[in-house]
Write an enzyme that holds these catalytic residues in place. Structure first.
Site, PDB file in Angstrom:
ATOM      1  CE  LYS A   1       5.533 -63.075 -23.700  1.00 54.44           C
ATOM      2  NZ  LYS A   1       4.484 -62.605 -24.925  1.00 54.44           N
TER       3      LYS A   1
ATOM      4  CE  LYS B   1      -0.812 -72.241 -25.817  1.00 56.07           C
ATOM      5  NZ  LYS B   1      -2.200 -71.670 -26.525  1.00 56.07           N
TER       6      LYS B   1
ATOM      7  CD  GLU C   1       1.488 -66.188 -32.875  1.00 62.60           C
ATOM      8  OE1 GLU C   1       0.462 -66.110 -32.150  1.00 62.60           O
ATOM      9  OE2 GLU C   1       2.450 -65.541 -32.887  1.00 62.60           O
TER      10      GLU C   1
ATOM     11  CG  ASP D   1       5.826 -61.673 -28.665  1.00 67.75           C
ATOM     12  OD1 ASP D   1       5.027 -61.208 -27.594  1.00 67.75           O
ATOM     13  OD2 ASP D   1       5.291 -62.292 -29.434  1.00 67.75           O
TER      14      ASP D   1
ATOM     15  CG  HIS E   1       5.106 -68.659 -25.262  1.00 64.52           C
ATOM     16  ND1 HIS E   1       4.685 -68.303 -23.811  1.00 64.52           N
ATOM     17  CD2 HIS E   1       4.449 -67.761 -26.004  1.00 64.52           C
ATOM     18  CE1 HIS E   1       4.009 -67.369 -23.776  1.00 64.52           C
ATOM     19  NE2 HIS E   1       3.910 -66.868 -25.227  1.00 64.52           N
TER      20      HIS E   1
HETATM   21  C1  BG6 Z   1       1.801 -64.003 -26.615  1.00 61.36           C
HETATM   22  C2  BG6 Z   1       2.672 -63.362 -27.454  1.00 61.36           C
HETATM   23  O1  BG6 Z   1       2.586 -64.556 -25.527  1.00 61.36           O
HETATM   24  O2  BG6 Z   1       1.367 -65.575 -27.202  1.00 61.36           O
HETATM   25  C3  BG6 Z   1       1.928 -63.129 -28.719  1.00 61.36           C
HETATM   26  O3  BG6 Z   1       2.772 -61.963 -27.013  1.00 61.36           O
HETATM   27  C4  BG6 Z   1       1.416 -64.504 -29.348  1.00 61.36           C
HETATM   28  O4  BG6 Z   1       2.353 -62.231 -29.819  1.00 61.36           O
HETATM   29  C5  BG6 Z   1       0.665 -65.371 -28.383  1.00 61.36           C
HETATM   30  O5  BG6 Z   1       0.451 -64.254 -30.615  1.00 61.36           O
HETATM   31  C6  BG6 Z   1       0.345 -66.652 -28.888  1.00 61.36           C
HETATM   32  O6  BG6 Z   1      -0.395 -67.560 -27.929  1.00 61.36           O
HETATM   33  P1  BG6 Z   1      -1.423 -68.511 -28.517  1.00 61.36           P
HETATM   34  O7  BG6 Z   1      -1.817 -69.237 -27.159  1.00 61.36           O
HETATM   35  O8  BG6 Z   1      -2.402 -67.862 -29.252  1.00 61.36           O
HETATM   36  O9  BG6 Z   1      -0.516 -69.432 -29.211  1.00 61.36           O
END
Ligand code: BG6
Length: 501
Positions: free
Chosen positions: A159, A193, A227, A246, A251
């Site tokens: 992505k 995951k 986050e 993003d 996701h």
């Molecule tokens: C990525 C994004 O796809 O996923 C990031 O580009 C983000 O900005 C990340 O921080 C989060 O992934 P995870 O697995 O740490 O939740």
């Protein structure tokens, strides 16, 4: 008793474009290392790294040694790496626009194939910025690097897949000139995951949940990916993208598809992807004229994370000081199908929030309070089923219980299942499963072009609406739970967010 599928990968040559980049160092390489340590790579394989700098194989291996020591998720075994794994890594550098690079790659692949002695799958990983995807495809095709039949070659595409609906459609068109749909592995690391994959098992392998998984029993669904990190050196990319592109388009909508999809006829790739696609198709368009009723954005200002002062987004290096890029987004979606009619899905994600937490909360309808009408209890809180995806990997059920004692006091209680305590699972990068499925040719966890385009269709009103609006973006304090407007999104409906507060 365990039910497992044992699968064997065939010999391959994997070419990674973007081999010196962050993604390769942080995620792809450690995942390959973990697969090797677990004996999950075929006996014969070779990996060719490709990027702009010129390097010898030995220099590339030394570069990877440093990366793996730093980012490995298990204990680093230097002897194993140096003697067993590193010699399988090769390197061919050059400009992706230059046909000479692809001629070299072709020659190297053939030489490696000869050495391996078996016919090898040609695997490609596009770990590069999306503006290179079409060029890489065309160059691979022109050099005949992908061989001819679809069973011989596959490509992983990272992505962001497109910038909006139009560009994603165009990108699909360009890729499908060279590849067939079943050669394209559009990766979303959230689907690697374990707890996300477990959602399907939870829903479809346990007879007690599916009968209540619908509008008759469920009041609403919340999906949160919070986050604490900021943009972490990716400002140039992020300032053009924002949280919708993003995180939300990929996701969060993927998580929603898993929660909401109908039961597939099997867990094969297309039955699962068909059902996910149907769910996304059923999401009602957000009305452009009433955007504010359905969506909230925000951008982090300065604040404190874990006691440390952090800068506001506009003061991050390489961010436009007037930037209106959203680092937070919350939306409310309706799904117009039989199962979900009248059940809102609330999705939110943001950076620099109070906690790192990804979770799905299924909020059930209230029990009738009639039997408690003479009892001095506050309103009964609803049952909730909570899937913690990270950092904890748990499934919890909130229910009500009577507090011990002579009076009828009701208290919230909780049943919890912890993935790690139960299975002693090791913590990988999340890429192991996806890479192995890629090697085995299993497309189930990868997105099809229609899924990608549907997800862009869902978020397009936010992109178009906010781009054309001059009004100021709400600022939330770093280390908070996000903008107050996001709370109003739910309180208007008589509900509240559960989780990061
Ligand atoms: C990525 C994004 O796809 O996923 C990031 O580009 C983000 O900005 C990340 O921080 C989060 O992934 P995870 O697995 O740490 O939740």
């Amino acid at each position: 008793m365990t039910t497992t599928l044992s699968r064997q990968a065939t010999p391959f040559i994997l070419t990674i474009f973007g081999a010196t980049g962050d993604l390769t160092r942080r995620l792809i390489l450690p995942a390959i290392y973990n697969l090797a340590v677990d004996g999950r790579l075929p006996e014969k394989f070779a990996i060719i790294g490709s990027a702009l700098p010129e390097m010898t194989d030995e220099q590339f291996q030394a570069f990877l040694t440093e990366a793996i020591e730093k980012f490995c998720t298990v204990e680093f075994d230097r002897g194993f790496w140096t003697e067993k794994l590193a010699p399988s890594f090769h390197y061919s550098g050059g400009n992706f626009g230059d046909p000479e690079l692809f001629k070299n790659l072709s020659e190297r692949s053939e030489a490696l194939e000869e050495k391996i002695g078996d016919s090898c799958l040609r695997l490609f990983y596009f770990a590069v910025a999306p503006n290179h995807f079409a060029t890489l495809s065309d160059q691979i095709a022109a050099a005949g690097l992908h061989k001819s039949s679809s069973s011989d070659a596959r490509v992983i595409i990272e992505k962001p897949f497109g910038y909006d609906l139009n560009s994603a459609t165009e990108l699909n068109r360009q890729l499908l000139k060279v590849w067939q749909e079943n050669q394209l592995y559009r990766i979303d690391h959230y689907l690697g995951k374990e707890t996300v994959q477990n959602l399907l098992v939870f829903r479809f392998a346990n007879g007690i949940f599916e009968p209540i998984w619908n509008r008759n029993f469920i009041d609403h669904v919340q999906i949160t990916v919070a986050e604490t990190v900021g943009v972490e050196g990716r400002e140039k990319y992020y300032d053009r993208s924002g949280a919708v592109r993003d995180m939300m388009q990929n996701h969060l909508l993927q998580l929603m598809a898993y929660v909401g999809m109908e039961v597939p006829n099997s867990f094969d790739a297309d039955p699962v992807r068909d059902k996910k696609s149907e769910l996304l198709e059923a999401i009602r368009d957000i009305p452009a004229a009433r955007l504010g009723e359905f969506a909230v954005r925000g951008q982090y200002g300065e604040g404190y994370i874990g006691g440390q002062k952090v800068a506001g987004y506009r003061h991050e290096p390489d961010v436009n000081p007037d930037s209106s890029t959203e680092t937070y987004v919350a939306i409310k979606l309706w799904v117009d199908n039989w199962r979900w009619s009248g059940v809102p899905f609330y999705l939110r994600t943001g950076k620099r929030l109070l906690k790192r937490e990804a979770e799905i909360v299924i909020v059930f309808k209230h029990a009738p309070e009639v039997v408690f009408r003479t009892t001095p209890v506050d309103a009964l809180s609803p049952n909730r089923l909570i899937f913690n995806i990270q950092p904890e990997q748990t499934i919890e059920l909130d229910f009500l219980a009577k507090e011990p004692g002579p009076v009828m006091q009701i208290q919230k209680a909780n049943m919890a299942f912890d993935y790690h305590n139960q299975f002693k699972a090791s913590r990988g990068t999340g890429y192991e499963r996806l890479l192995r499925d890629f090697m085995l040719g299993d497309l189930t966890l990868f997105s099809r072009s229609d899924l990608i385009e549907e997800a862009w269709r869902v978020v397009q009103p936010l992109l178009s609406g906010w781009e054309s609006k001059a009004e100021r973006i709400p600022i939330y304090e770093a280390g908070s739970s996000g903008p107050a407007e996001a709370d109003e999104l739910l309180s208007r409906d008589g509900r509240e967010w559960f989780g990061i507060e």
